[in-house]
Design an enzyme around this catalytic site. Sequence first.
Site, PDB file in Angstrom:
ATOM      1  N   TYR A   1       1.086  -0.981  -0.355  1.00  0.00           N
ATOM      2  CA  TYR A   1       0.311   0.100   0.382  1.00  0.00           C
ATOM      3  C   TYR A   1       0.466   1.214  -0.030  1.00  0.00           C
ATOM      4  CZ  TYR A   1      -2.995   3.655   1.902  1.00  0.00           C
ATOM      5  OH  TYR A   1      -3.466   5.038   1.444  1.00  0.00           O
TER       6      TYR A   1
ATOM      7  N   GLU B   1      -3.925   7.922  -3.748  1.00  0.00           N
ATOM      8  CA  GLU B   1      -3.106   6.135  -2.960  1.00  0.00           C
ATOM      9  C   GLU B   1      -3.524   4.927  -4.281  1.00  0.00           C
ATOM     10  OE1 GLU B   1      -6.829   3.838  -0.846  1.00  0.00           O
ATOM     11  OE2 GLU B   1      -5.656   5.653   0.466  1.00  0.00           O
TER      12      GLU B   1
END
Length: 381
Positions: free
Chosen positions: A101, A189
């Site tokens: 991530y 993101e």
Amino acid sequence: MKLHEYQAKDIFADAGIPIPDSQLAASVDEAVSAAEEIGYPVAIKAQVHVGGRGKAGGIKLASDADEAREYADDILGMDLKGYTVDQVLVEAGVDFTNELYVGVTMDRGEGKPVAMVSTEGGVNIEEVAEENPDAIAREHIDPAFGLHPYQARKAVYNAGVDRSVARGVSSILTTLYDLYEERDASDIEINPVMITSDGDVVAADAVMNIDDDALFRQPELAEMEDETYEDDLEQKAGEYGFDYVRLDGNVGIIGNGAGLVMTTLDLVDYYGGKPANFLDIGGGAKAERVTNALDMVFSDENVDAVVFNIFGGITRGDEVAKGINEALESFDEIPKKVVVRLAGTNAEEGMEILNTDLVEVEETLEDAVQRAVENAQEASQ
């Protein structure tokens, strides 16, 4: 403003972030044709503004034409968390060995952007933050200087990313921050960044949300807005000229002034309730504006009770009270209990004017919020 995955990926690719080959499709035939051109396996991914698409059946991996046709038919037109899927992204499958991530958002507590990296990619990052916060490495960024290269490397190493791919992941993180700043993003993101067996890093997903107040500086992005996926209540708030944010609680909140509304939200949480919205009706509280505000809050099926927190400044409390009475009298039936607290100019006169057959009246904000929280709890039982 939220961008679709395919829109964010186009921006990422232009900035140099590696993404899989992909094509957008609006029909089953288009999806199959795209899959044939890209080559199997392919992921068929619903393009809607919601998270958790995979768990909800909105992402499927097809290994041949028959599966591509079947999955595209399943996903196109499906109801995914209240949104109808009318487009899918057909994307080359990635043979990965690990998922990470990487993201940048605003840490409001620190008043600075924060870059984040975690080796627990591919899952809901909010759950990771709650259950295992140490699994996310964070670096706060001074906007005056931007994300220093050493900070990007530090976040990657502190997250425990393998050194063989650390440089590539650091490069992606740096590029994300550059986009965050240049494009007036509120959140950006990639979840997951996939690590291939060859050691390549690939953005297998893309999230990019833009600050609505900065869209005048981003005309190219403003044109990408898909109003089909805008919340009905948020659309209505725009028509009424209200500042409105929908939340996931059951206590509706109406106030005149951002600070006043935020204080009310905090108190609802403090007294054990959950705010359903932020609704600032602005200066003045004439009957029409109050009616529109109540119409919005009453239209939210999650709302079980309402608290009205009004401070009379230029607008007098007695005028506010008359507006509330007129607004409530316009409804054939009041579907949720409404608690009112008035303060400021002519507040006492206003409290006397309020029709207690239609509303519950409290003298202090604390008492009003507690009453509203109790009403919501009783209604939800």
